[in-house]
Scaffold this motif. Structure first.
Motif, PDB file in Angstrom:
ATOM      1  N   LEU A   1      -7.887   2.827   7.437  1.00 46.18           N
ATOM      2  CA  LEU A   1      -7.504   3.978   6.310  1.00 46.18           C
ATOM      3  C   LEU A   1      -8.827   4.917   6.312  1.00 46.18           C
ATOM      4  O   LEU A   1      -8.259   6.051   6.475  1.00 46.18           O
ATOM      5  CB  LEU A   1      -7.456   3.331   5.049  1.00 46.18           C
TER       6      LEU A   1
ATOM      7  N   SER B   1     -11.177  -6.095   5.133  1.00 41.78           N
ATOM      8  CA  SER B   1     -10.009  -5.433   4.530  1.00 41.78           C
ATOM      9  C   SER B   1      -9.186  -4.331   5.498  1.00 41.78           C
ATOM     10  O   SER B   1     -10.027  -4.278   6.623  1.00 41.78           O
ATOM     11  CB  SER B   1     -10.502  -4.690   3.265  1.00 41.78           C
TER      12      SER B   1
ATOM     13  N   SER C   1      -9.365   6.765  -6.030  1.00 47.23           N
ATOM     14  CA  SER C   1      -9.881   7.980  -4.900  1.00 47.23           C
ATOM     15  C   SER C   1     -10.868   8.873  -5.475  1.00 47.23           C
ATOM     16  O   SER C   1     -11.181   8.955  -6.435  1.00 47.23           O
ATOM     17  CB  SER C   1      -8.708   8.613  -4.452  1.00 47.23           C
TER      18      SER C   1
ATOM     19  N   ARG D   1      -8.010  -1.901  -4.443  1.00 47.53           N
ATOM     20  CA  ARG D   1      -8.298  -0.671  -4.176  1.00 47.53           C
ATOM     21  C   ARG D   1      -9.023   0.405  -5.114  1.00 47.53           C
ATOM     22  O   ARG D   1      -8.381   0.331  -6.290  1.00 47.53           O
ATOM     23  CB  ARG D   1      -6.849   0.156  -3.733  1.00 47.53           C
TER      24      ARG D   1
ATOM     25  N   THR E   1      -4.056  -4.659  -4.774  1.00 46.51           N
ATOM     26  CA  THR E   1      -2.680  -4.307  -3.654  1.00 46.51           C
ATOM     27  C   THR E   1      -2.113  -5.534  -3.175  1.00 46.51           C
ATOM     28  O   THR E   1      -1.039  -5.440  -2.672  1.00 46.51           O
ATOM     29  CB  THR E   1      -3.314  -3.524  -2.757  1.00 46.51           C
TER      30      THR E   1
ATOM     31  N   PRO F   1       0.916  -1.113  -0.068  1.00 49.38           N
ATOM     32  CA  PRO F   1       0.172  -0.111   0.051  1.00 49.38           C
ATOM     33  C   PRO F   1       0.972   1.383   0.200  1.00 49.38           C
ATOM     34  O   PRO F   1       2.019   1.373   0.936  1.00 49.38           O
ATOM     35  CB  PRO F   1      -0.747  -0.150   1.307  1.00 49.38           C
TER      36      PRO F   1
ATOM     37  N   THR G   1      -9.793  -1.295   5.016  1.00 48.08           N
ATOM     38  CA  THR G   1     -10.548   0.024   4.736  1.00 48.08           C
ATOM     39  C   THR G   1     -10.685   0.858   6.228  1.00 48.08           C
ATOM     40  O   THR G   1     -10.744   1.987   5.978  1.00 48.08           O
ATOM     41  CB  THR G   1     -11.701  -0.232   4.054  1.00 48.08           C
TER      42      THR G   1
ATOM     43  N   GLU H   1     -10.915   0.032  -0.103  1.00 46.23           N
ATOM     44  CA  GLU H   1     -10.248  -1.094  -0.419  1.00 46.23           C
ATOM     45  C   GLU H   1     -11.459  -2.244   0.149  1.00 46.23           C
ATOM     46  O   GLU H   1     -11.931  -2.130   1.110  1.00 46.23           O
ATOM     47  CB  GLU H   1      -8.818  -1.458   0.458  1.00 46.23           C
TER      48      GLU H   1
ATOM     49  N   PRO I   1      -9.606  -1.532 -10.804  1.00 44.95           N
ATOM     50  CA  PRO I   1      -9.157  -0.981  -9.207  1.00 44.95           C
ATOM     51  C   PRO I   1      -7.582  -1.927  -9.261  1.00 44.95           C
ATOM     52  O   PRO I   1      -7.372  -3.056  -9.919  1.00 44.95           O
ATOM     53  CB  PRO I   1     -10.113  -1.912  -8.485  1.00 44.95           C
ATOM     54  N   GLU I   2      -6.892  -1.162  -8.552  1.00 44.85           N
ATOM     55  CA  GLU I   2      -5.638  -1.886  -8.066  1.00 44.85           C
ATOM     56  C   GLU I   2      -5.595  -3.021  -7.282  1.00 44.85           C
ATOM     57  O   GLU I   2      -6.341  -2.858  -6.352  1.00 44.85           O
ATOM     58  CB  GLU I   2      -4.726  -0.667  -7.834  1.00 44.85           C
TER      59      GLU I   2
ATOM     60  N   ARG J   1      -7.591   7.627  -0.072  1.00 51.11           N
ATOM     61  CA  ARG J   1      -6.633   7.177  -0.999  1.00 51.11           C
ATOM     62  C   ARG J   1      -7.273   5.884  -1.687  1.00 51.11           C
ATOM     63  O   ARG J   1      -6.515   5.432  -2.412  1.00 51.11           O
ATOM     64  CB  ARG J   1      -5.653   6.711   0.074  1.00 51.11           C
ATOM     65  N   GLY J   2      -8.269   5.746  -1.535  1.00 54.24           N
ATOM     66  CA  GLY J   2      -9.198   4.780  -2.428  1.00 54.24           C
ATOM     67  C   GLY J   2      -9.529   3.850  -1.534  1.00 54.24           C
ATOM     68  O   GLY J   2      -8.742   3.157  -0.634  1.00 54.24           O
TER      69      GLY J   2
END
Length: 409
Positions: free
Chosen positions: A387, A382, A107, A104, A89, A8, A384, A116, A86-87, A113-114
């Motif tokens: 975050l 997750s 954003s 992720r 991670t 991340p 999330t 998850e 989506p990425e 930050r997006g």
């Protein structure tokens, strides 16, 4: 085995403006995008069909690959939009072949930050099932579920739900003529690709009704991703008012997270039961559109040692479901850090299953999959929550600092 695809990243000092992605959009959404760049109305339907085929059937990630579309329009599309997904991670692979992806999302603002979410692929001999999430976190607080310990952040948009399927297909080499990305885990037996979708990941699908409905329309479209609605199952903890509309508007298979046969116990295990008790839930099931022996409802029942696994409860379960075409899925409890529950002993699960089976109901015991990577039923959670807490703190500080300026005006 755990494989981290990428660590991340730290939140960027400045928000990077990204071109909006067309991947995951409905046909109407694609038409709106074409209108934005000046494509004439009479031309849009044809162009939507072309984009749909390239995005969902072939899974292309660059507009230049869309060879049936003129170079000029391809350039316009590339200048204003992307085909980003989506990425991923982190990608974890269980000893049993189950794969869990931490994804992720893009954003949505300077302090996001997006979000998850987690998505799980379960390979079997005759199918490949993808378990998708419908919310970031969960609005419910089911006490036996790890996801339920994570607060709700937000609903996923339809395109974010569809993107989970697209990421899975890409990483499994499931798009025709598409080379999987470096590091992807591609099955080598040629037959374990995505054939079924279950909305059993993070979140309560029926509390994101519109997003789930639109996502299913895209997933099931036979000119694109082509997952038949009979191969899509939506699981709910019992949002009674939305069960009828689910069958009427989506026509998917239905699964009910039941887990108890008495309101007193279900109130504890599934607190939503206080609002929609068992009697009301089962009445909605009896009236589910299209219900038949060929389209049975699956009732999920997690086996908790000394809590809901007695012979008497097995018999009461049979009595409650009388007259409902049903299959009863017995789920050995999957432990997670901090839980107070234990899984029922195996002979107790078999005894419970035998009572249900002798009453005329299929009662398979679901084989736990992906336990070693916390990818099994009820284990998804997750990062999330952590975050989003950081993001909320930053946002709150900004809002406090802004108050004097606003007041001064």
């Amino acid at each position: 085995m755990t494989v981290s695809v990428s660590a991340p990243a730290a939140p960027a000092a400045e928000t990077v403006l990204r071109r909006p992605s067309l991947a995951g959009r409905t046909r109407a959404g694609l038409a709106e995008a074409l209108a934005e760049i000046g494509v004439p109305e009479k031309e849009r339907r044809m162009r939507v069909g072309q984009l749909w085929n390239w995005i969902y059937h072939y899974g292309v990630r660059e507009f230049d690959a869309m060879t049936t579309i003129g170079k000029g329009l391809r350039g316009q599309l590339a200048a204003h939009f992307s085909l980003d997904l989506p990425e991923v991670t982190a990608e974890q692979v269980s000893t049993d072949g189950t794969r869990k992806w931490l994804m992720r999302m893009p954003s949505t603002g300077p302090h996001d930050r997006g979000a998850e979410i987690e998505c799980v692929y379960i390979p079997e001999v005759d199918r490949g099932t993808l378990c998708v999430s419908s919310q970031v976190g969960c609005t419910l607080t089911c006490t036996f579920c790890h996801t339920g310990t994570q607060r709700l952040v937000r609903n996923l948009k339809a395109e974010e739900i569809v993107a989970q399927l697209m990421v899975a297909r890409e990483r499994l080499g499931d798009f025709p003529n598409r080379k999987p990305p470096e590091g992807a885990f591609v099955p080598n037996d040629g037959g374990r690709l995505v054939t079924n979708i279950v909305f059993m990941g993070m979140g309560e699908p029926l509390y994101n009704f519109d997003g789930v409905r639109d996502a299913i329309a895209i997933m099931s479209d036979d000119q694109g991703l082509s997952i038949g609605r009979r191969r899509i199952t939506v699981s709910t903890s019992g949002v009674v008012p939305q069960i009828g509309p689910l069958g009427g508007e989506m026509g998917t298979m239905l699964a009910i997270s039941l887990h108890a046969v008495r309101d007193e116990l279900r109130n504890e295990l599934v607190p939503l039961n206080k609002k929609y008790p068992i009697k009301d839930l089962l009445e909605a099931c009896r009236n589910y559109p299209g219900l038949s022996n060929a389209k049975r409802i699956t009732f999920e029942y997690v086996m908790l040692k000394g809590v809901n696994d007695s012979d008497a409860e097995a018999r009461e379960l049979v009595r409650l479901l009388k007259g409902i075409p049903a299959k009863i899925n017995l789920i050995p409890f999957n432990p997670w850090p901090g839980t107070k529950y234990e899984c029922s002993d195996w002979d107790r699960i078999e005894r419970f299953s035998d009572i249900v089976f002798r009453a005329g109901y299929a009662s398979p015991v679901r084989t736990p999959r992906g336990r070693d990577i916390l990818a099994a039923c009820g284990q998804l959670k997750s990062e999330t929550e952590k975050l989003s807490a950081r993001a909320r703190l930053m946002l709150d500080q900004d809002q406090v600092e802004a108050v004097p300026a606003v007041a001064a005006e």
